[in-house]
Write an enzyme that holds these catalytic residues in place. Structure first.
Site, short mmCIF file in Angstrom:
data_model
loop_
_atom_site.label_atom_id
_atom_site.label_comp_id
_atom_site.label_asym_id
_atom_site.label_seq_id
_atom_site.Cartn_x
_atom_site.Cartn_y
_atom_site.Cartn_z
CG ASP A 122 -2.15 0.83 1.08
OD1 ASP A 122 -2.09 1.80 0.32
OD2 ASP A 122 -3.16 0.50 1.71
CE LYS A 134 4.62 16.89 10.61
NZ LYS A 134 5.53 17.20 9.48
CE1 TYR A 216 14.65 -8.11 40.92
CE2 TYR A 216 13.26 -6.66 42.25
CZ TYR A 216 13.87 -7.89 42.04
OH TYR A 216 13.72 -8.89 42.97
CG HIS A 276 18.99 -20.35 39.37
ND1 HIS A 276 18.80 -18.98 39.48
CD2 HIS A 276 19.09 -20.81 40.65
CE1 HIS A 276 18.80 -18.63 40.74
NE2 HIS A 276 18.96 -19.71 41.48
#
Length: 526
Positions: A122, A134, A216, A276
């Protein structure tokens, strides 16, 4: 207020346009969309009437015109802009509804040609979307039918769109354009000069959607967020629904993915416990309870505070057993009301539900099978991209290389051990017996040390390794590794083969009276 509608996917567009018309909004449209609206008895103005210029080049040029882009880009708060519109008899366009030619769907079809792909790129649509996005303070831009209800709700209530909604629509529009252009770039840059497709495109464009910010990262001084693929595979961790518990951490997600990818590779009831990033207990059973009990028995110490995944609905009995231990995250395709009642009393346990319904075990590609097609690893200022390790060993692939052949039961244990070893960090050594891991050695610089650690783990769990099967994710470079696992009690071994000292290791297996098979495939996991 003027609205320009030009959509490829016409889902809900007639109903949306009818609602706009009822609010007194003028409808402008193009091609097939205009015809659809006219057939629905809605008053619609063709773009060609607005531009006083006909559509041309088989529709390639229709909205690329100052009377369209001027109406979209003009700032209403700048007198010079509005004067220019008046001088050139350009009306403002206050609402733009565009979804793009279906490029992604087109190239996903088997047999798609380069010509098909090019014709579904397009041009006018993205140009209008960028102009409207914008100028978001004055123009609302819709790029997906899912946005229609929110826009109509505000128009009906306030007669206009809020700054908040217009900005959100603008961001969504730029994201859509970015994803669209990335899809085109990925496709075209993977085409060779002779028209064939390369395995990897010349430019890799990643399209990810943020699911959540995390407290975190791997450590408290690192920040982190969780993203998913634009089109995630069915049954993947990113599709999980959290039913209870604390917010997921970075490590929870990383370990959870390791557990989930492993457990969903089994077709029979299975349980995987990860700590782990490594499986510390894997087992299959008649039901979730038996699978968990066996998996936990492998390494109760490491299982403390682990991640647990099931590939079957968790019932009350399994929940009671799991609930006796400290668990960080629990994952399963579903839970009975009795199971949820057990975990309700443990508010901190993160309980995730991940549907496996979309997975086709006989699917033709990785995505249908709920698997990633590629793996990505970040390195300094770059990426390593490879096809995902989706190889599934068949019994017919095995090559018996010793004088002694494995028994039927040993073959079962070898296949189980091999499936687990694929998900253990290299160097990986896995002892198994009767659908249960008995000792796991992971992530050592020496394969010999992995073998020793696996046997030590079994001793700590009071498990005997006599009569076990052992899988090694890569070949034994010397006979010493084989001697360690046989000394520990192994009676059969599966390994890829391919070492320059294969014969030395085969001779050692014959000397020790154990059966050994080669898989012909290595499963390094770093």
């Amino acid at each position: 207020m003027n609205a320009l509608l030009s959509v490829s996917d016409k889902t809900g567009i007639v109903e949306f346009a009818r609602a706009l018309h009822a609010l007194g909004i003028k409808l402008i449209s193009t091609g097939g969309t205009a015809k659809l609206l006219a057939d629905a008895k809605l008053p619609v103005t063709e773009v060609a009437e607005v531009t006083a210029f006909p559509e041309m080049l088989d529709g390639r040029v229709k909205t690329l015109h100052p009377k369209v882009h001027g109406g979209l880009l003009a700032r209403r708060d700048v007198p010079e802009h509005m004067a220019a519109l008046k001088a050139h008899q350009i009306d403002t366009i206050d609402l733009l509804v565009v979804n793009l030619y279906p490029f992604e769907a087109t190239v996903a079809k088997p047999g798609c040609t380069l010509e098909d792909a090019i014709e579904n790129i397009d041009i006018g649509g993205p140009a209008m979307v960028r102009s409207a996005a914008k100028n978001w303070k004055d123009v609302g831009v819709l790029t997906d039918a899912s946005q229609y209800p929110a826009v109509l709700a505000e128009l009906k209530q306030n007669g206009k769109l809020s700054d908040k909604l217009r900005f959100a629509l603008s961001v969504a529009a730029f994201n859509r354009i970015a994803n669209y252009d990335a899809a085109i770039s990925n496709y075209l840059s993977a085409i060779n000069e002779d028209g064939t497709h390369a395995a990897f495109s010349a430019q890799a464009n990643s399209n990810m959607v943020k699911l959540q910010d995390l407290r975190y990262g791997e450590n408290p001084h690192q920040s982190a967020a969780f993203y998913r693929d634009l089109y995630p595979a069915p049954g993947s961790l990113v599709t999980a629904r959290q039913l209870q518990g604390k917010e997921l951490s970075y490590n929870n997600i990383a370990d959870g993915d390791a557990a989930w990818e492993c457990v969903k590779s089994f077709e029979v009831p299975a349980c995987v416990i990860v700590k782990h990033a490594n499986p510390c207990g894997v087992a299959v059973g008649e039901d979730a309870l038996e699978a968990y009990s066996k998996a936990f028995q492998t390494d109760p110490t490491s299982a403390f505070g682990g991640i647990i995944a099931f590939n079957r609905v968790v019932d009350g009995a399994a929940a009671q057993a799991v609930g006796k231990q400290f668990v960080e995250v629990l994952m399963a395709p579903g839970y009975t009301p009795e199971a949820l009642a057990v975990f309700k009393a443990k508010a901190n346990v993160r309980v995730l539900e991940i549907s496996l319904d979309g997975i086709k075990r006989d699917g033709k590609n990785a995505w249908e099978r709920g698997q990633n097609s590629h793996d990505v690893k970040r390195v300094g200022s770059g990426l390593l991209i490879q096809t995902a390790d989706n190889h599934e060993l068949q019994r017919s692939d095995l090559k018996v290389v010793t004088k002694k052949a494995p028994t039927a039961q040993q073959l079962e244990d070898l296949m189980f051990a091999w499936k687990v070893a694929k998900f253990v960090k290299s160097n990986a050594i896995v002892f198994c017996k009767d659908g249960m891991t008995m000792g796991v050695g992971a992530g050592q610089m020496s394969r010999l040390d992995s073998a020793r650690i696996a046997s030590i783990k079994a001793q700590h769990a009071n498990l005997t390794l006599q009569g076990t099967a052992v899988a090694s994710d890569a070949f034994f470079p010397f006979r010493d590794g084989l001697d360690v696992v046989v000394d520990a009690g192994a009676t059969c071994v599966i390994q890829p083969g391919g070492s320059m000292r294969d014969q030395e290791v085969i001779d050692a297996a014959d000397e020790r009276g154990v059966a050994m098979v080669f898989s012909g495939v290595r499963h390094f996991r770093h």
